[in-house]
Design an enzyme around this catalytic site. Structure first.
Site, PDB file in Angstrom:
ATOM      1  CG  ASP A 143      -1.946  -0.388   0.894  1.00  0.00           C
ATOM      2  OD1 ASP A 143      -2.623  -0.255  -0.180  1.00  0.00           O
ATOM      3  OD2 ASP A 143      -3.073  -1.272   1.904  1.00  0.00           O
TER       4      ASP A 143
ATOM      5  CE  LYS B  60      -5.148  -2.504  -1.547  1.00  0.00           C
ATOM      6  NZ  LYS B  60      -5.015  -1.213  -0.370  1.00  0.00           N
TER       7      LYS B  60
ATOM      8  CD  GLU C 116     -11.702  -2.069   2.660  1.00  0.00           C
ATOM      9  OE1 GLU C 116     -12.281  -1.752   4.112  1.00  0.00           O
ATOM     10  OE2 GLU C 116     -11.264  -1.953   1.833  1.00  0.00           O
TER      11      GLU C 116
END
Length: 271
Positions: A90, A120, A189
């Site tokens: 991330d 990400k 998500e």
């Protein structure tokens, strides 16, 4: 034979082939060498070095406080354990939102200093220039839409996203933009299962869900949630595969007891 069993090394190409072949992608978070080695040995396809380390490793309320240096530390530890799986890291809050040049330098630091295989980044149209710039430098990028925890103070809640038509349409549009920009996959998500299904059917790249239902191309969970190290976090989408909190708690109590009782170490456990 499944793609999963025949590959020696998972790559973006392998993940794309899994989607085409209808083989689901397994993904888990990890933050240290020892756990990453277990997941890799078990045959996990993707490890995400998540900014969730801010919560589960450092005890912060949100993912916002973790720094780029801390993410690099965790990612380096994970990569040293890996023989087979694909490692994604991330980009933490504050390391890419300013401008695309800052985003690129953050991504390059992660790739150079950790040996990871991709990054990400959260968001759609608003960060698309950063995505394009990072990808044009040769760094693989995984997108992240729906509930984007780095924007928690904007949302004000961790509730399901994109239940209204306007937000759902924006999410579909953002998914297309991420694909066109060159992303190799997208995390979805906490969105309705039918919307996630539509996204996964609309784009050609793999869509990996967390709280996004069963119709996507793979699933990701936070390690501490999946293994039951956390007790407090109980969302509907979570399946606990172990209750490690209780196991570790009991083992710790037994160790304390044995030390206090002068039972450990015994005659056979000394030199």
């Amino acid at each position: 034979m499944s793609v999963h069993k025949e590959v020696k090394r998972v790559t973006t190409h392998v993940l794309q082939k899994m989607k085409v072949d209808g083989e689901k992608i397994s993904m888990i978070t990890a933050y240290d060498f020892s756990m990453a080695r277990i997941f890799d040995d078990a045959g996990m396809d993707v490890i995400l070095v998540g900014d969730s380390a801010s919560n589960v490793m450092a005890g912060h309320e949100t993912t916002l406080p973790i720094t780029l240096d801390q993410m690099i530390y965790h990612a380096s530890s994970v990569v040293r354990a890996i023989k087979r799986c694909f490692v994604v890291v991330d980009l933490p809050f504050g390391s890419y939102q300013g401008n695309s040049k800052e985003a690129l330098s953050s991504a390059i630091r992660i790739m150079k200093e950790t040996g990871a295989h991709g990054i990400k980044i959260e968001g759609g149209e608003e960060i698309i220039e950063s995505v394009k710039r990072i990808i044009s430098s040769g760094v693989p990028v995984m997108g992240h839409l729906g509930l984007t925890p780095q924007s928690i103070y904007k949302f004000g809640t961790y509730a399901v996203r994109a239940t209204e038509e306007a937000e759902a349409n924006k999410l579909l549009h953002d998914a297309q933009l991420l694909q066109e920009a060159g992303c190799f996959a997208i995390v979805l998500e906490k969105i309705p299962a039918q919307l996630a299904k539509k996204v996964a059917e609309t784009v050609q790249i793999p869509c990996i869900g967390i709280g996004a239902g069963r119709y996507v191309d793979g699933q990701v969970l936070v390690m501490h949630d999946m293994l039951g190290i956390n007790k407090e976090f109980k969302p509907r989408f979570l399946r606990r595969y172990l209750n490690l909190y209780e196991e570790i708690f009991k083992a710790s109590q037994q160790y304390i007891h044995d030390v206090k009782a002068k039972d450990f170490p015994n005659e056979n456990e000394q030199y």
